[in-house]
Design a protein around this motif. Structure first.
Motif, PDB file in Angstrom:
ATOM      1  N   GLY A  85       2.991 -15.001  -0.716  1.00 29.52           N
ATOM      2  CA  GLY A  85       2.103 -15.252  -1.836  1.00 29.52           C
ATOM      3  C   GLY A  85       1.706 -16.713  -1.903  1.00 29.52           C
ATOM      4  O   GLY A  85       1.870 -17.453  -0.929  1.00 29.52           O
ATOM      5  N   ASP A  99       2.366 -10.500  -2.742  1.00 30.97           N
ATOM      6  CA  ASP A  99       2.524  -9.093  -2.393  1.00 30.97           C
ATOM      7  C   ASP A  99       3.765  -8.553  -3.091  1.00 30.97           C
ATOM      8  O   ASP A  99       4.890  -8.741  -2.610  1.00 30.97           O
ATOM      9  CB  ASP A  99       2.655  -8.951  -0.871  1.00 30.97           C
ATOM     10  N   ARG A 102       6.529  -6.516  -1.277  1.00 26.82           N
ATOM     11  CA  ARG A 102       7.527  -7.148  -0.407  1.00 26.82           C
ATOM     12  C   ARG A 102       8.362  -8.182  -1.128  1.00 26.82           C
ATOM     13  O   ARG A 102       9.399  -8.607  -0.615  1.00 26.82           O
ATOM     14  CB  ARG A 102       6.836  -7.776   0.806  1.00 26.82           C
ATOM     15  N   THR A 110       1.595 -11.413 -10.390  1.00 29.29           N
ATOM     16  CA  THR A 110       0.379 -10.923  -9.742  1.00 29.29           C
ATOM     17  C   THR A 110      -0.388  -9.979 -10.658  1.00 29.29           C
ATOM     18  O   THR A 110      -1.612 -10.056 -10.785  1.00 29.29           O
ATOM     19  CB  THR A 110       0.729 -10.215  -8.414  1.00 29.29           C
ATOM     20  N   LYS A 121      -7.837  -6.499  -6.725  1.00 29.55           N
ATOM     21  CA  LYS A 121      -6.446  -6.181  -6.371  1.00 29.55           C
ATOM     22  C   LYS A 121      -6.366  -4.820  -5.681  1.00 29.55           C
ATOM     23  O   LYS A 121      -5.581  -4.634  -4.735  1.00 29.55           O
ATOM     24  CB  LYS A 121      -5.568  -6.267  -7.615  1.00 29.55           C
ATOM     25  N   LEU A 125      -5.200  -3.998  -1.653  1.00 32.06           N
ATOM     26  CA  LEU A 125      -4.331  -2.897  -1.213  1.00 32.06           C
ATOM     27  C   LEU A 125      -5.029  -2.066  -0.137  1.00 32.06           C
ATOM     28  O   LEU A 125      -4.410  -1.647   0.843  1.00 32.06           O
ATOM     29  CB  LEU A 125      -3.944  -2.012  -2.398  1.00 32.06           C
ATOM     30  N   ASN A 128      -5.092  -4.107   3.091  1.00 33.11           N
ATOM     31  CA  ASN A 128      -3.742  -4.064   3.677  1.00 33.11           C
ATOM     32  C   ASN A 128      -3.532  -2.774   4.450  1.00 33.11           C
ATOM     33  O   ASN A 128      -3.019  -2.767   5.574  1.00 33.11           O
ATOM     34  CB  ASN A 128      -2.677  -4.162   2.572  1.00 33.11           C
ATOM     35  N   TYR A 189      -4.588 -11.871   9.002  1.00 40.94           N
ATOM     36  CA  TYR A 189      -4.243 -11.079   7.819  1.00 40.94           C
ATOM     37  C   TYR A 189      -3.265  -9.967   8.192  1.00 40.94           C
ATOM     38  O   TYR A 189      -2.298  -9.706   7.469  1.00 40.94           O
ATOM     39  CB  TYR A 189      -5.513 -10.493   7.208  1.00 40.94           C
ATOM     40  N   GLY A 193       0.626  -9.332   7.039  1.00 38.24           N
ATOM     41  CA  GLY A 193       1.050  -8.055   6.473  1.00 38.24           C
ATOM     42  C   GLY A 193       2.206  -7.423   7.216  1.00 38.24           C
ATOM     43  O   GLY A 193       3.056  -6.739   6.624  1.00 38.24           O
TER      44      GLY A 193
END
Length: 426
Positions: A85, A99, A102, A110, A121, A125, A128, A189, A193
């Motif tokens: 983050g 995130d 995690r 967040t 947001k 997701l 991701n 990215y 992830g």
């Protein structure tokens, strides 16, 4: 000739050159690395100042890099994890986002953050999920567009682009307008992830140091600057000559090969300044992003927010400047300190060191993930390595070094130039 009799020289003791040496050793060869500085690492280096470890630029290793997992011993590097983050500074206020899947500690910050809209947001997701399933090879076959265009096409709001994506990826791509290829955005990215951003406990130079320590049959020649590379010899800056059967140039080659003069790599630059502070403004292992468009500084981080092998008496703060400026060092330090106070409420900083990194990342287009060993061959006796062949990353540096060495091995073991070289040396 015996394998050990071949004079295989590698120019540059950066990560790419060290990997090339390891591959050659694995196949029975004994390479010689020529390095212009006094240590290994190239752009991946650290100093110790006032008992603090200062990396040359704020650098992290992405633990999901496939090549890094192949060539590095993560356990012995004692990798320290950053939280997934960031703390974002805007108009004198700060908010942390990340995130929550995690890191549970980032869930509520967040959810209640005003950075971006709720729809942003949801889109994060979705992004991701898409990139989790996408293979790396697919990413580098996609049509290139700018990262900014990619984010806009994905439907992200200007709010989250300006207040999160721009400051975050400016610090990674080292350019403030997100002009970097969307391939690189998707790759980085995805790596974030699939793993974590980590820093070795002994600083970023622990990575090339480990690679060097793995080498058992490689000779190092430090403080030797190469002026020119010819087919069967290397000319140093003092005009002395070294005979070479094969040479791998694991650094920018344009200045060393006469017919490459017009193919010089463009580079992105940045400044990284280090300060000592009494306290930490960010108490977690999070990067700080400055989202105010008038700020010169882009991101901050407290290296002392994770365990370090050498720690001074107070806290260490790194500050990265990516925007172009014409300030001298004194003016830069003053401007950065004013920015820290104005945008981050950080005062009472004691300046330690400033790094002006002129060649921080190669500026590239048509980014690639892979390269074949034959593509690294410039001439029958000269091969190229380095991340500038693919994309600006440690992962690319390792792949390019490996492929160059495999190209050398294939050339020698196929007997393509043995007769020519042997006669040259008689």
């Amino acid at each position: 000739m015996k394998k050990s009799d071949y004079k295989i020289h590698i120019i540059g003791a950066g990560v790419s050159g060290l990997i090339a040496a390891q591959i050659l050793e694995n196949h029975g060869y004994s390479p010689i690395i020529i390095e212009s500085s006094k240590t290994v690492g190239g752009r991946v280096k650290s100093d110790v100042v006032n008992n603090y470890i200062l990396d040359h630029g704020f650098q992290v290793l992405l633990s999901a890099y496939p090549a890094a997992k192949k060539y590095l011993n993560y356990e012995s590097l004692d990798l320290q994890e950053l939280l997934p983050g960031a703390t974002i500074y805007k108009e004198g206020k700060s908010q942390s986002i990340g995130d929550p899947l995690r890191s549970f500690s980032l869930l509520f910050p967040t959810l209640f953050s005003t950075i971006g809209h709720f729809s942003d947001k949801l889109k994060i997701l979705k992004l991701n999920s898409i990139l989790k399933k996408k293979k790396t090879a697919e990413i580098f076959k996609e049509k290139e567009k700018t990262t900014l265009q990619y984010l806009q096409d994905f439907g992200f709001s200007e709010d989250i682009i300006n207040n999160f994506f721009k400051p975050f990826f400016t610090g990674i791509f080292l350019e403030p307008n997100l002009e970097t290829s969307s391939r690189m955005f998707e790759f980085v990215y995805k790596m974030f992830g699939d793993g974590l951003a980590v820093i070795p406990k002994e600083g970023i130079q622990a990575i090339p140091n480990q690679l060097k320590n793995n080498l058992k049959k490689t000779t190092f020649k430090f403080n030797q600057k190469v002026k020119e590379v010819l087919d069967t010899k290397i000319i140093l800056s003092d005009n002395s000559e070294i005979k070479s059967h094969i040479t791998i140039i694991a650094t920018e080659a344009s200045q060393l090969i006469s017919n490459l003069k017009n193919q010089e790599t463009e580079w992105k630059s940045c400044n990284t300044l280090y300060f000592e502070t009494n306290t930490k403004q960010i108490n977690k292992a999070l990067i700080g992003l400055i989202a105010d468009k008038d700020a010169l500084i882009n991101n901050i981080f407290y290296p002392t927010s994770v365990a370090t092998a050498s720690k001074g008496n107070k806290e260490l703060l790194s500050v990265t400047v990516v925007k172009d400026h014409d300030l001298n060092e004194t003016e830069l330090i003053e401007t950065v300190q004013k920015d820290l106070e104005k945008y981050c409420s950080i005062s009472n900083t004691t300046f330690l060191k400033c790094y002006q990194i002129k060649k921080a990342l190669p500026k590239l287009s048509n980014l690639q993930y892979e390269i074949s060993s034959t593509e690294t061959k410039l001439k029958s006796t000269i091969f190229l390595a380095g991340d500038q062949l693919l994309n600006g990353s440690l992962n690319a540096a390792m792949i390019a070094g490996e492929r160059a060495a495999l190209g050398v091995i294939q050339t020698l073991e196929d007997g393509l130039i043995v007769d020519e070289l042997t006669s040259e040396y008689q």
